[in-house]
Write a protein that holds these residues in place. Structure first.
Motif, PDB file in Angstrom:
ATOM      1  N   THR A  13       0.648  -1.175  -0.018  1.00 37.38           N
ATOM      2  CA  THR A  13       0.055  -0.072  -0.120  1.00 37.38           C
ATOM      3  C   THR A  13       0.886   1.139  -0.064  1.00 37.38           C
ATOM      4  O   THR A  13       0.408   2.427  -0.319  1.00 37.38           O
ATOM      5  N   GLU A  14       2.244   1.174   0.309  1.00 35.75           N
ATOM      6  CA  GLU A  14       3.115   2.273   0.439  1.00 35.75           C
ATOM      7  C   GLU A  14       4.461   1.681   0.052  1.00 35.75           C
ATOM      8  O   GLU A  14       4.813   0.508   0.015  1.00 35.75           O
ATOM      9  N   PHE A  15       5.177   2.536  -0.678  1.00 39.95           N
ATOM     10  CA  PHE A  15       6.520   2.302  -1.082  1.00 39.95           C
ATOM     11  C   PHE A  15       7.455   1.663  -0.088  1.00 39.95           C
ATOM     12  O   PHE A  15       8.115   0.506  -0.114  1.00 39.95           O
ATOM     13  N   ILE A  19       9.065  -2.361  -0.007  1.00 39.16           N
ATOM     14  CA  ILE A  19      10.416  -2.656   0.272  1.00 39.16           C
ATOM     15  C   ILE A  19      10.556  -3.683   1.357  1.00 39.16           C
ATOM     16  O   ILE A  19      11.171  -4.748   0.994  1.00 39.16           O
ATOM     17  N   LYS A  20       9.965  -3.520   2.426  1.00 38.80           N
ATOM     18  CA  LYS A  20      10.097  -4.322   3.640  1.00 38.80           C
ATOM     19  C   LYS A  20       9.665  -5.629   3.307  1.00 38.80           C
ATOM     20  O   LYS A  20       9.918  -6.595   3.761  1.00 38.80           O
ATOM     21  N   SER A  21       8.392  -5.673   2.519  1.00 39.09           N
ATOM     22  CA  SER A  21       7.676  -6.907   2.262  1.00 39.09           C
ATOM     23  C   SER A  21       8.735  -7.742   1.184  1.00 39.09           C
ATOM     24  O   SER A  21       8.705  -9.034   1.689  1.00 39.09           O
ATOM     25  N   LEU A  22       9.222  -7.048   0.464  1.00 41.61           N
ATOM     26  CA  LEU A  22       9.768  -8.172  -0.579  1.00 41.61           C
ATOM     27  C   LEU A  22      11.239  -8.468   0.251  1.00 41.61           C
ATOM     28  O   LEU A  22      11.651  -9.482  -0.070  1.00 41.61           O
ATOM     29  N   GLU A  23      11.912  -7.790   1.088  1.00 40.52           N
ATOM     30  CA  GLU A  23      12.875  -7.864   1.861  1.00 40.52           C
ATOM     31  C   GLU A  23      12.557  -9.304   2.826  1.00 40.52           C
ATOM     32  O   GLU A  23      13.235 -10.400   2.660  1.00 40.52           O
ATOM     33  N   LYS A  24      11.327  -9.423   3.461  1.00 37.97           N
ATOM     34  CA  LYS A  24      10.955 -10.641   4.231  1.00 37.97           C
ATOM     35  C   LYS A  24      10.610 -11.630   3.394  1.00 37.97           C
ATOM     36  O   LYS A  24      11.018 -12.915   3.482  1.00 37.97           O
ATOM     37  N   LEU A  25      10.052 -11.436   2.030  1.00 34.84           N
ATOM     38  CA  LEU A  25       9.741 -12.664   1.165  1.00 34.84           C
ATOM     39  C   LEU A  25      10.889 -13.266   0.414  1.00 34.84           C
ATOM     40  O   LEU A  25      11.092 -14.565   0.696  1.00 34.84           O
ATOM     41  N   THR A  26      11.795 -12.401   0.035  1.00 39.32           N
ATOM     42  CA  THR A  26      13.225 -12.939  -0.691  1.00 39.32           C
ATOM     43  C   THR A  26      14.467 -13.067   0.300  1.00 39.32           C
ATOM     44  O   THR A  26      15.426 -13.787  -0.427  1.00 39.32           O
ATOM     45  N   SER A 157     -14.576  -5.557  -2.444  1.00 38.48           N
ATOM     46  CA  SER A 157     -13.629  -4.766  -3.225  1.00 38.48           C
ATOM     47  C   SER A 157     -12.419  -3.903  -2.321  1.00 38.48           C
ATOM     48  O   SER A 157     -12.953  -3.307  -1.378  1.00 38.48           O
ATOM     49  N   ALA A 158     -11.301  -4.273  -2.870  1.00 41.79           N
ATOM     50  CA  ALA A 158     -10.306  -3.371  -2.106  1.00 41.79           C
ATOM     51  C   ALA A 158      -9.072  -3.090  -3.272  1.00 41.79           C
ATOM     52  O   ALA A 158      -8.920  -3.782  -4.186  1.00 41.79           O
ATOM     53  N   PHE A 159      -8.334  -2.269  -2.742  1.00 39.96           N
ATOM     54  CA  PHE A 159      -7.055  -1.755  -3.338  1.00 39.96           C
ATOM     55  C   PHE A 159      -5.721  -2.483  -2.573  1.00 39.96           C
ATOM     56  O   PHE A 159      -5.474  -2.222  -1.423  1.00 39.96           O
ATOM     57  N   PHE A 160      -4.833  -2.826  -3.579  1.00 42.97           N
ATOM     58  CA  PHE A 160      -3.522  -3.334  -2.982  1.00 42.97           C
ATOM     59  C   PHE A 160      -2.686  -2.348  -2.826  1.00 42.97           C
ATOM     60  O   PHE A 160      -1.686  -1.993  -2.152  1.00 42.97           O
ATOM     61  N   LEU A 206     -10.428   1.396   5.424  1.00 44.05           N
ATOM     62  CA  LEU A 206     -10.085   0.310   6.261  1.00 44.05           C
ATOM     63  C   LEU A 206      -8.922  -0.325   5.601  1.00 44.05           C
ATOM     64  O   LEU A 206      -8.808  -0.893   4.549  1.00 44.05           O
ATOM     65  N   LYS A 207      -7.983  -0.552   6.534  1.00 41.21           N
ATOM     66  CA  LYS A 207      -6.763  -1.277   6.083  1.00 41.21           C
ATOM     67  C   LYS A 207      -6.753  -2.692   6.951  1.00 41.21           C
ATOM     68  O   LYS A 207      -6.859  -2.728   8.092  1.00 41.21           O
TER      69      LYS A 207
END
Length: 213
Positions: A13-15, A19-26, A157-160, A206-207
């Motif tokens: 949802t934010e830049f 980055i932090k999510s990609l860091e955790k995933l990879t 419905s929601a936005f990523f 709502l998040k």
């Protein structure tokens, strides 16, 4: 013994959270990911990213992702119903004990999801026909939209990601998009307007987190 699956909350949802999510995933350092983005700008893709950092697809697929999303809603009960039922789809919204259900009742509208009927001021509108698209003119077009919203596009419905969740074309910051379709089908603009211009309603972004699978 059941194998434990690693769960990762993925937030784009934010830049910075992306980055932090990609860091955790990879398991790649966030600074390296950021530098890769700067280097590639608009020319990067998934396969190139995986090759660049020698990432095994199978390892990524073995992890359980939970996605953070943004949902826009308006209500006049300070989210009491959301706290009680959680986020529910449109069929449940018109059926359960919700502010939306009570609003429709005040407008003398009852939607029977099982029988696929809308009852309005002594008249019954049949919404059981097979949906074949958003074509047609006048009543047929409005009927197709109502059927589409209730039985095809009725999910939450929601936005990523979005620069501004309130800028959505459906004007959900003012009221439920479905009221537009109902007002046109039933030829009563007050169905939409009385909610949109009410001083009792409040808009919320709502998040929430939901599993990808």
């Amino acid at each position: 013994m059941r194998k434990l699956v690693e769960k990762i909350v993925f937030d784009i949802t934010e830049f910075e959270s992306s980055i932090k999510s990609l860091e955790k995933l990879t398991n790649i350092d966030g600074r390296e990911i950021f530098n890769y983005i700067l280097e590639k700008k608009d020319q990067y893709d998934v396969n190139n990213f995986l090759e660049r950092f020698d990432i095994d697809k199978e390892i990524l697929l073995s992890k359980e992702l939970e996605l953070v999303s943004l949902h826009v809603t308006t209500t006049f009960d300070d989210l009491a119903t959301v706290k009680q039922f959680g986020l529910v789809d449109l069929q449940q919204v018109v059926t359960l004990d919700t502010p939306f259900h009570h609003y429709l009742k005040k407008k003398d509208i009852f939607i029977d999801v099982e029988k696929k009927e809308i009852h309005h001021k002594g008249h019954t509108v049949d919404i059981s026909k097979e949906w074949t698209g958003l074509h047609g003119y006048g009543h047929e077009k409005h009927l197709n939209w109502v059927i589409y919203k209730l039985f095809i596009d009725n999910q939450v419905s929601a936005f990523f990601y979005t620069p501004n969740a309130l800028d959505y074309d459906g004007d959900t910051r003012r009221g439920p998009e479905f009221l537009i379709n109902l007002a046109r089908l039933l030829k009563d603009n007050s169905i939409e307007d009385d909610w949109n211009f009410s001083t009792d309603t409040k808009c919320y972004v709502l998040k929430f987190v939901a599993p990808l699978s």
